[in-house]
Scaffold this motif. Sequence first.
Motif, PDB file in Angstrom:
ATOM      1  N   VAL A  38      -3.800   7.032  -0.553  1.00 56.01           N
ATOM      2  CA  VAL A  38      -4.090   6.123  -0.669  1.00 56.01           C
ATOM      3  C   VAL A  38      -5.380   5.982   0.429  1.00 56.01           C
ATOM      4  N   VAL A  40      -8.852   3.766   2.781  1.00 55.46           N
ATOM      5  CA  VAL A  40      -9.190   2.827   3.583  1.00 55.46           C
ATOM      6  C   VAL A  40     -10.475   2.519   3.162  1.00 55.46           C
ATOM      7  N   ALA A  45      -6.777  -1.612   3.257  1.00 51.42           N
ATOM      8  CA  ALA A  45      -5.883  -0.559   2.444  1.00 51.42           C
ATOM      9  C   ALA A  45      -5.318  -0.272   0.973  1.00 51.42           C
ATOM     10  N   VAL A  47      -3.500   1.256  -1.309  1.00 52.31           N
ATOM     11  CA  VAL A  47      -1.886   2.104  -2.175  1.00 52.31           C
ATOM     12  C   VAL A  47      -2.210   2.048  -3.451  1.00 52.31           C
ATOM     13  N   VAL A  69      -3.808   7.041   8.411  1.00 51.07           N
ATOM     14  CA  VAL A  69      -3.073   7.230   7.424  1.00 51.07           C
ATOM     15  C   VAL A  69      -1.773   8.725   7.049  1.00 51.07           C
ATOM     16  N   LEU A  76       4.851   5.669   4.488  1.00 48.19           N
ATOM     17  CA  LEU A  76       4.054   5.244   4.660  1.00 48.19           C
ATOM     18  C   LEU A  76       3.574   4.558   5.892  1.00 48.19           C
ATOM     19  N   VAL A  78      -0.244   3.944   8.211  1.00 46.37           N
ATOM     20  CA  VAL A  78      -0.929   3.050   8.700  1.00 46.37           C
ATOM     21  C   VAL A  78      -1.367   2.549  10.286  1.00 46.37           C
TER      22      VAL A  78
END
Length: 82
Positions: A38, A40, A45, A47, A69, A76, A78
């Motif tokens: 991941v 950012v 974001a 992925v 994250v 997942l 966030v």
Amino acid sequence: MSTHQFARRDDRFLRRYEYDDSWVVAGDLGVADDAVSVDVVGTTAIVVIDDGERVSETEFELPGPDAEVSINNGVLTVTVRK
């Protein structure tokens, strides 16, 4: 707390929870933790899932910058502070 749910074309569901001090986006990706990366960038974001058979990439907008994250057992999470 409020909740929003959305799905991508691959039927992976993400849920967004809104709390007084943060937003949390969570989704069960259904793959091993080491198959997921991941990044950012600003409020986006990105992925990437590479399960050995195929690679898929998904992007979604976050409600703000400075995201934390984590991936645990294929889930997942966030977190974005308000």
